[in-house]
Scaffold this active site. Structure first.
Site, PDB file in Angstrom:
ATOM      1  N   HIS A  81       0.835  -1.214   0.000  1.00  0.00           N
ATOM      2  CA  HIS A  81       0.000   0.000   0.000  1.00  0.00           C
ATOM      3  C   HIS A  81       0.871   1.267   0.000  1.00  0.00           C
ATOM      4  O   HIS A  81       0.739   2.133  -0.853  1.00  0.00           O
ATOM      5  CB  HIS A  81      -0.868   0.053   1.263  1.00  0.00           C
ATOM      6  CG  HIS A  81      -1.898  -1.015   1.384  1.00  0.00           C
ATOM      7  ND1 HIS A  81      -3.021  -1.089   0.588  1.00  0.00           N
ATOM      8  CD2 HIS A  81      -1.985  -2.050   2.250  1.00  0.00           C
ATOM      9  CE1 HIS A  81      -3.767  -2.115   0.960  1.00  0.00           C
ATOM     10  NE2 HIS A  81      -3.167  -2.721   1.952  1.00  0.00           N
TER      11      HIS A  81
HETATM   12  O1  RIB Z   1      -5.220   0.804   4.214  1.00  0.00           O
HETATM   13  C1  RIB Z   1      -3.822   0.639   4.181  1.00  0.00           C
HETATM   14  C2  RIB Z   1      -3.158   1.696   4.992  1.00  0.00           C
HETATM   15  O2  RIB Z   1      -3.522   1.539   6.353  1.00  0.00           O
HETATM   16  C3  RIB Z   1      -1.613   1.588   4.976  1.00  0.00           C
HETATM   17  O3  RIB Z   1      -1.063   2.863   5.109  1.00  0.00           O
HETATM   18  C4  RIB Z   1      -1.303   0.758   6.183  1.00  0.00           C
HETATM   19  O4  RIB Z   1      -0.019   1.074   6.725  1.00  0.00           O
HETATM   20  C5  RIB Z   1      -2.365   1.233   7.135  1.00  0.00           C
HETATM   21  O5  RIB Z   1      -1.892   2.406   7.751  1.00  0.00           O
END
Ligand code: RIB
Ligand code: CA
Length: 316
Positions: free
Chosen positions: A242
């Site tokens: 992500h």
């Molecule tokens: O939805 C994914 C996000 O939420 C990423 O930044 C992960 O680290 C959590 O913070």
């Protein structure tokens, strides 16, 4: 000043944040000039410590790490222990950083750096947007010193990952997110629609498992926590990058594609608070006037995976 693009990373250092930090120091064309910790995946004491220790593991103690918000603007903190473990790094212990503890608050340090770079600073926000919102409230001229803010957050048509309709970073502080969305800054958003395509396979993760490579070993071991959740959700044996997406984009924009549209954050509804409401896929009669951000929807996964794995090899 170097001809590298100066980047400030705001992070709630959990496992995928750590992967993003590791890559960030090796990606071409950018220079990480500062890091701010925010509460999110876990409490601020842990995200601050995790960010410091990952930076130190990468041998980058020259990059200052600042402590930011310990709670969201209005909603309660809702950590993601189920994804990142209670420590935030999947239970993997790495050496404590020996870098001096920065006493300056993250928001003040960020504003000072933004003014110093006089509009050249790019922010990569990969956690809840609390620090950024506070900077906007405390320093009304903050936007004029920000070249672009790239954000991992939201979901256009990919559903929610921490409620039925909201993605974690936006859900974690919806009021902060809405403040950023209407700030007028140049925003590039990386929602779940694109980040859920940014996957490293089990085989690719296994290539990191090398005895003489502390960084690779850390990434390999810490990835087990989020990967086991992914498997248990029936999504397969993958590590989802992500937080790497917005940072990789700054170095390799050609890997991503998307469109200009409007994105606003629901802050009133009990049922769908934190949902990113967008006209990205709307018919003409439902379009909003103000196209306030570019939303990335696709990524060349194979090229991203190669760039990320190559960035890890730089530490061997
Ligand atoms: O939805 C994914 C996000 O939420 C990423 O930044 C992960 O680290 C959590 O913070
Ligand atoms: Ca994060």
């Amino acid at each position: 000043m170097s001809n590298l693009r100066p980047v400030w990373i705001d992070t709630d250092t959990g496992v995928d944040d750590a992967f993003a930090l590791v890559s960030s120091f090796q990606l071409s064309g950018i220079e990480v000039v500062g890091i701010s910790a925010v509460c999110g995946n876990v409490e601020i004491e842990k995200t601050f410590r995790n960010a410091r220790n990952v930076v130190s593991l990468c041998g980058k103690e020259n990059v200052p790490v600042y402590k930011g918000a310990e709670k969201p603007l209005i909603v309660p903190l809702s950590p993601a222990y189920n994804v990142h473990g209670e420590d935030g790094l999947g239970g993997v212990v790495i050496p404590e950083s020996k870098a001096p503890i920065e006493k300056e608050n993250a928001v003040d340090a960020l504003y000072k750096k933004a003014k110093e770079l006089n509009g050249e600073l790019t922010i990569a926000a990969v956690g809840p947007l609390t620090n950024i919102a506070i900077a906007l409230y405390k320093y009304p001229d903050f936007p004029k010193y920000i070249k672009e803010i790239v954000i991992m957050g939201g979901s256009i048509a990919a559903g929610g990952n921490c409620s039925t309709s909201a993605e974690f970073n936006i859900y974690g502080d919806p009021h902060a997110a809405q403040t950023v969305m209407k700030s007028g800054m140049s925003i590039t958003l990386f929602p779940l629609d694109v980040t859920l395509k940014a996957l490293l396979s089990r085989e690719e993760i296994d290539t990191l498992k090398k005895e003489d490579d502390a960084v690779g070993q850390f990434c390999y071991k810490s990835s087990e926590a989020p990967m086991s959740l992914f498997r248990n959700l029936g999504l397969g044996d993958y590590m989802c990058l992500h937080d790497t997406c917005p940072i990789a984009y700054l170095s390799h924009p050609e890997l991503f594609s998307g469109k200009k549209c409007s994105v606003y954050v629901e802050t009133q509804s009990k049922l769908s608070i934190g949902r990113t409401v967008s006209d990205c896929f709307a018919h003409s009669e439902y379009l909003f006037k103000n196209k306030n951000c570019t939303v990335m929807l696709n990524v060349d996964r194979d090229k991203l995976a190669k760039i990320v794995l190559d960035s890890f090899k730089a530490y061997v």
